[in-house]
Enzyme design. Structure first.
Site, PDB file in Angstrom:
ATOM      1  N   ASP A   9       0.844  -1.186   0.000  1.00 12.70           N
ATOM      2  CA  ASP A   9       0.000   0.000   0.000  1.00 12.70           C
ATOM      3  C   ASP A   9       0.882   1.240   0.000  1.00 12.70           C
ATOM      4  O   ASP A   9       1.778   1.378   0.839  1.00 12.70           O
ATOM      5  CB  ASP A   9      -0.885  -0.036   1.267  1.00 12.70           C
ATOM      6  CG  ASP A   9      -1.891   1.096   1.293  1.00 12.70           C
ATOM      7  OD1 ASP A   9      -2.174   1.673   0.225  1.00 12.70           O
ATOM      8  OD2 ASP A   9      -2.390   1.399   2.396  1.00 12.70           O
ATOM      9  N   ASP A 103      -3.647   2.357  -5.581  1.00 12.44           N
ATOM     10  CA  ASP A 103      -2.318   2.350  -4.960  1.00 12.44           C
ATOM     11  C   ASP A 103      -2.111   1.182  -4.007  1.00 12.44           C
ATOM     12  O   ASP A 103      -1.292   1.251  -3.102  1.00 12.44           O
ATOM     13  CB  ASP A 103      -2.097   3.665  -4.208  1.00 12.44           C
ATOM     14  CG  ASP A 103      -2.900   3.743  -2.927  1.00 12.44           C
ATOM     15  OD1 ASP A 103      -4.068   3.322  -2.935  1.00 12.44           O
ATOM     16  OD2 ASP A 103      -2.359   4.191  -1.912  1.00 12.44           O
ATOM     17  N   GLU A 104      -2.845   0.120  -4.209  1.00 12.31           N
ATOM     18  CA  GLU A 104      -2.849  -0.936  -3.191  1.00 12.31           C
ATOM     19  C   GLU A 104      -3.145  -2.280  -3.857  1.00 12.31           C
ATOM     20  O   GLU A 104      -4.016  -2.368  -4.721  1.00 12.31           O
ATOM     21  CB  GLU A 104      -3.984  -0.565  -2.245  1.00 12.31           C
ATOM     22  CG  GLU A 104      -4.066  -1.265  -0.963  1.00 12.31           C
ATOM     23  CD  GLU A 104      -5.367  -0.858  -0.248  1.00 12.31           C
ATOM     24  OE1 GLU A 104      -5.776  -1.604   0.620  1.00 12.31           O
ATOM     25  OE2 GLU A 104      -5.979   0.171  -0.595  1.00 12.31           O
TER      26      GLU A 104
END
Ligand SMILES: [Mg+2]
Length: 388
Positions: A9, A103-104
């Site tokens: 993350d 983003d993860e």
């Protein structure tokens, strides 16, 4: 086989991208979003979080808490660009990547021991690669399952790395508050606390019959398993993805056919690009329209063949919108493609050769120069007019 799952993350992703792009912003309280009277904070940098600013907070409140905060507009195209760099790094580190957001992601690194001496070393390598290529720090959690990996990555943010081994999982969970359990919201937490359960360890040791009374059988089993670090969910790759969509809430309500067309064109561009990137074609196209009165309409249609061209997505969306016959003010529009048809790599761009060539060229340019480098003439005209 013992599983090894990584949860990766990015730390304060949007704000970190801004700081990476503009070195003068590093170390400063950056607030992405929250501009205008209805603005909502998207991401606050760690420097701004010290003032109590967090995402989903109104911009007005953020400004009160952090008057010296630097408020920046949201640059989705730029974040998507960095995100695609990050996801291509992920793909090098594991063949099984499940994206959770921009983003993860979860990476399954089970049985890949020939690539690393320890999972820790592999994670450090991955963090380094992401930072060198994007200037953004990532936090990583490694565990035998998804639930523990996600908890672990969150524990030492920013720039964290936490490894939970099978034999350590009970000890790892025991002291954490019950709110950390996946699926426990404020209401459930309150109910559990009233019954005397405060830490995850309390739930792990609880009498299951008591939990069943409190929460019902299904929730009780789920919670007890989580509390004991049991989670059998698989890492699901893109191939298992259910839908690809995009939606936007507008700063000011929009109204009228022309602007709606323009907005759907922009949404179709994003969704089309993402579908083609993932090698997917959607048979079902859905739109979402939220009015200024917060009434939400969804409409969908299923096409005879899967599609991933912007133009077809756009036309389907507009037809659905016309059929809805809504002419009032609109707060949010969304466009989603689902019900994917499986396509072979070679025939990713089916249809006539001309279209295929066109989209290949467009995507090539987007990949090299970014999402905003090329767009439909209609959108360009609009942007120019705005600039005047
Ligand atoms: Mg993040």
């Amino acid at each position: 086989m013992k599983r090894c799952i990584m949860h990766v993350d990015m730390d304060a992703f949007f704000a970190s991208v801004e700081q990476a792009d503009k070195p003068q912003l590093r170390g400063k309280p950056i607030i992405v979003g929250g501009i205008g009277t209805r603005g909502v904070v998207c991401t606050a940098s760690y420097e701004a979080r010290k003032y109590g600013v967090h995402s989903a907070m109104s911009g007005v409140k953020a400004h009160q808490l952090c008057p010296e905060g630097i408020f920046l507009p949201v640059r989705h195209a730029r974040y998507r660009e960095i995100s695609s760099v990050i996801f291509s790094i992920f793909a090098e580190f594991s063949p099984k990547v499940e994206p959770l957001s921009i983003d993860e992601a979860f990476l399954d690194i089970t049985g890949m021991e020939m690539l690393y001496s320890t999972p820790q070393e592999y994670a450090v390598k991955l963090k380094k690669r992401i930072f060198t290529q994007t200037g953004v720090h990532a936090s990583i959690g490694i565990a035998p399952n998804k639930f523990l990996a996600k908890l672990a990555s969150d524990l030492r943010k920013p720039d964290g790395l936490v490894i939970v081994k099978e034999e350590q999982k009970k000890e790892f969970l025991a002291e954490l508050p019950i709110s950390k359990l996946w699926g426990v919201g404020a209401k459930t937490a309150q109910r559990l606390q009233m019954a005397g359960y405060f830490k995850i360890g309390d739930i792990a040791a609880a009498d299951r019959a008591v939990l069943r009374c409190l929460l019902g059988t299904k929730n009780a089993i789920h919670l007890w398993q989580m509390a004991n670090g049991i989670d059998d969910r698989k890492v699901e790759c893109d191939r298992d993805l259910k839908s690809v969509g995009n939606e936007e809430t507008y700063e000011e309500d929009i109204q009228g056919q022309e602007i709606v067309q323009e907005k759907f064109l922009a949404l179709a561009e994003t969704v089309g690009w993402r579908l083609r990137e993932k090698g997917l074609k959607a048979k079902t196209i859905s739109i979402k329209v939220r009015t200024d009165k917060f009434i939400t309409y969804t409409r969908s249609c299923t096409l005879p063949e899967g599609v991933n061209f912007d133009k077809v997505l756009y036309e389907s969306a507009i037809n659905l919108f016309r059929a809805l016959a809504f002419s009032g003010k609109i707060r949010l529009l969304g466009l989603t493609g689902s019900n994917f048809s499986i396509i072979e790599e070679q025939s990713l761009f089916c249809g006539d050769g001309k279209q295929e060539k066109l989209y290949k060229t467009i995507d090539g340019i987007k990949k090299r120069f970014g999402m905003q480098s090329i767009t439909k003439a209609q959108l360009l005209k609009k942007n120019r007019d705005k600039g005047k």
